[in-house]
Design an enzyme around this catalytic site. Structure first.
Site, short mmCIF file in Angstrom:
data_model
loop_
_atom_site.label_atom_id
_atom_site.label_comp_id
_atom_site.label_asym_id
_atom_site.label_seq_id
_atom_site.Cartn_x
_atom_site.Cartn_y
_atom_site.Cartn_z
N GLY A 1 0.79 -1.21 0.00
CA GLY A 1 0.00 0.00 0.00
C GLY A 1 0.83 1.27 0.00
O GLY A 1 2.06 1.25 0.12
N HIS A 2 0.15 2.39 -0.11
CA HIS A 2 0.82 3.68 -0.24
C HIS A 2 1.63 4.04 1.01
O HIS A 2 1.25 3.75 2.13
CB HIS A 2 -0.19 4.79 -0.57
CG HIS A 2 -1.28 4.96 0.44
ND1 HIS A 2 -2.17 6.00 0.40
CD2 HIS A 2 -1.63 4.23 1.52
CE1 HIS A 2 -3.01 5.91 1.41
NE2 HIS A 2 -2.70 4.83 2.09
#
Length: 352
Positions: A241-242
């Protein structure tokens, strides 16, 4: 690699082993102890396979000194046969990606900087402002977005999408179907409960010698960058994820899912199917090993091996136990009440 041949003396020198046998004997390929044919190199790295050693037809075997007496082949002796074999495999890998050049069907923006000895395959697209280092190979149908930097000697296999502002170090390998720099998964509900997207304006930064498996996705950061350290090895079908930070030389196995803003230390191992995500950003210390199918819901601050998956069993037994899970709280309360009742009597017995 078709037609390649090495003397075992040459191989021993390259992998740091000592030859017990004829150093001029030659091998042309690799095989297991059980299936190897004459002319092939094998290895004994696990005691589980020692039963195949005496009967192997391999021309040479990489093994420890204590196993050499039982080896019918030429021996390449080392303290770490598995590492030595890993190094030997590089001699036989066919890494040919074709001669340097740009396919006529590739679309390259006018201001792209292309280094020496670069290969760009059919239908590849390179966006404005990108920098492609020396010796880079970009496979067919790849997309490299605007202002990306691809480090020298890196290889991007077919059908990879690299979004804008991804920076990649030297000698990276990206396998087919992977997506780097896609939009992070961030939303917040408004007054009516409708989801409003959080702009994802960061990038992705890969260090040197990073390997990313097929169909893996690494999201770009919301504001800062998602960072993958030097020497990180990521398997197939992994989701990162980011704004995650993955420390140097960490290994992430297949089907791992990591929620945004997680920090993983150096030299960690996340086994297959691990999930990482909790109420707050999770930080995992250096040299942590998480076993397969474990859910990490809180930070880990000490090195070690951590597990949380439920082991399999016969279906009928599993169903019975699953039905009992809902009774655990009630049973725990009953046990606590019984302990309170029995405690005075136990105390008297202890004194007598």
């Amino acid at each position: 690699m078709v037609g390649v041949t090495y003397s075992i003396g040459d191989i021993a020198e390259r992998i740091g082993a000592r030859v017990d046998g004829d150093p001029d004997a030659r091998v042309t390929g690799l095989g297991t102890l059980e299936t190897a044919r004459p002319g092939e190199l094998s290895h004994l790295s696990s005691r589980a396979y020692r039963r195949y050693l005496r009967g192997t037809l391999a021309t040479a075997v990489i093994l420890r000194a204590e196993d050499a007496a039982d080896c019918p082949a030429h021996s390449l002796i080392t303290d770490n046969p598995y590492l030595a074999f890993a190094r030997a495999t590089a001699l036989f890998v066919d890494s040919n990606v074709g001669s340097a050049g740009i396919h006529p069907s590739a679309s390259i923006a006018d201001d792209v900087s292309v280094g020496a000895d670069v290969r760009i395959g059919a239908n590849a697209v390179i966006g404005a402002g990108a920098v492609i280092g020396d010796g880079v190979s970009i496979g067919p149908n790849c997309v490299v977005g605007m202002h990306c930097r691809i480090g020298a000697g890196s290889r991007i296999d077919a059908n990879v999408s690299v979004y804008a502002r991804v920076r990649m170090g030297a000698r990276c390998r990206i396998h087919s179907g992977s997506v780097l720099g896609g939009e992070g998964f961030g939303y917040v509900p408004d007054e009516r409960g409708q989801l409003v997207a959080i702009g994802q304006i960061g990038g992705v930064v890969l260090g040197d010698d990073v390997r990313i498996g097929a169909a893996t996705t690494i999201d770009r950061g919301a504001i800062g960058d998602t960072r993958i350290g030097d020497g990180v090895k990521i398997d197939n079908q992994v989701q990162i994820g980011h704004n995650c930070v993955i420390g140097d030389h960490t290994v992430i196995c297949g089907c791992v899912g990591i929620v945004g803003s997680t920090t993983i230390g150096r030299h960690c191992v996340l086994a297959g199917g691990v999930g990482i995500g909790g109420a707050a950003p999770i930080v995992i210390a250096d040299r942590v090993v998480v076993s397969g199918m474990t859910h990490v819901s809180a930070s880990i601050d000490s090195p070690g091996v951590y597990s949380g998956g439920i082991l399999h069993g016969p279906t009928r037994m599993w169903k019975r136990n699953a039905l009992r899970f809902g009774e655990l709280d009630r049973l725990a309360r009953r046990v606590a009440a019984l302990e309170r009742i029995l405690a005075p009597g136990q105390g008297q017995n202890d004194k007598s």
